[in-house]
Design a protein around this motif. Sequence first.
Motif, short mmCIF file in Angstrom:
data_model
loop_
_atom_site.label_atom_id
_atom_site.label_comp_id
_atom_site.label_asym_id
_atom_site.label_seq_id
_atom_site.Cartn_x
_atom_site.Cartn_y
_atom_site.Cartn_z
N TYR A 31 0.83 -1.20 0.00
CA TYR A 31 0.00 0.00 0.00
C TYR A 31 0.87 1.25 0.00
CZ TYR A 31 -3.58 -3.32 1.62
OH TYR A 31 -4.42 -4.39 1.73
N LEU A 74 1.15 5.16 1.16
CA LEU A 74 0.65 5.97 2.28
C LEU A 74 0.32 7.37 1.78
CD1 LEU A 74 0.71 4.69 5.16
CD2 LEU A 74 2.43 6.38 5.73
N LEU A 128 -4.66 4.60 3.04
CA LEU A 128 -3.87 3.60 2.33
C LEU A 128 -4.47 3.38 0.94
CD1 LEU A 128 -3.23 0.93 5.12
CD2 LEU A 128 -1.69 2.71 4.34
#
Length: 306
Positions: free
Chosen positions: A198, A200, A214
């Motif tokens: 993911y 950020l 995310l």
Amino acid sequence: MDALDRVIKPKTKRTKRFLEKREPKLSENIKNAMLIKGGNANSMVTQVLKDVYALKKPYGVLYKKKNITRPFEDQTSLEFFSKKSDCSLFMFGSHNKKRPNNLVMGRMYDYHVLDMIELGIEKFVSLKDIKNSKCPEGTKPMLIFAGDDFDVTEDYRRLKSLLIDFFRGPTVPNIRLAGLEYVLHFTALNGKIYFRSYKLLLKKSGCRTPRIELEEMGPSLDLVLRRTHLASDDLYKLSMKMPKALKPKKKKNVSHDTFGTTYGRIHMQKQDLSKLQTRKMKGLKKRPAERITEDQEKKSKRIKKN
């Protein structure tokens, strides 16, 4: 004798620098990983190796040619490539009827295989398939492990240690909030390992701490544990041994609690607290009657002693 072991004395400055770089150090270099394609690797396995290499850059070496080898049966070729490219981590991809879409992850100790774990790919989504913005090369990821198996089962415990070694990147003294750009999430559930990546996103929250979101970046893998080749406990402890120069010196009379609070112990001579000068208060002054009784008690004690 191996061809790589024949160099005894460097003849040029370049060779000297090369050998000095590979010499044992108190603080070792960043662990590099080599990604090797087997002799019968299919397109899925090849793309997995490319995506992992994209996450590992610049601390990785991708071998584009196919190498016919079987890590669990013969490890000499892996050890040769490890010494040649100065890599202590490896990922080997292969595909056959018995073990389709196969990945072998492992690490070296003194250019010999320490431990390796075989994983089967059940589902794969590539970096290219997820049309989102990616992180720049060389970004240090945050690693999250979810699932009781990573703490209970020995195979999963070693796998967790191997994954941390593989993806941790360089050791940094300080962390900047803007430098936390992507997360690698590993979940162990019902005998499977789910690997997700993911990005950020730091959003405005109206206060000093930003709101975090995310966004899936890729790659995404559903893995299943297959064969394992684990080092013995003695060899594993030897590989984890820290040099004496790096061990923190023990400070006397200093202790720490679970919350990190430091406590110090001071050694002093025995004090006579009766002679200790305290603050005089009017409310604590003795009355004349109390003084007379104290004087009488002292006189009676002296008479008895005589």
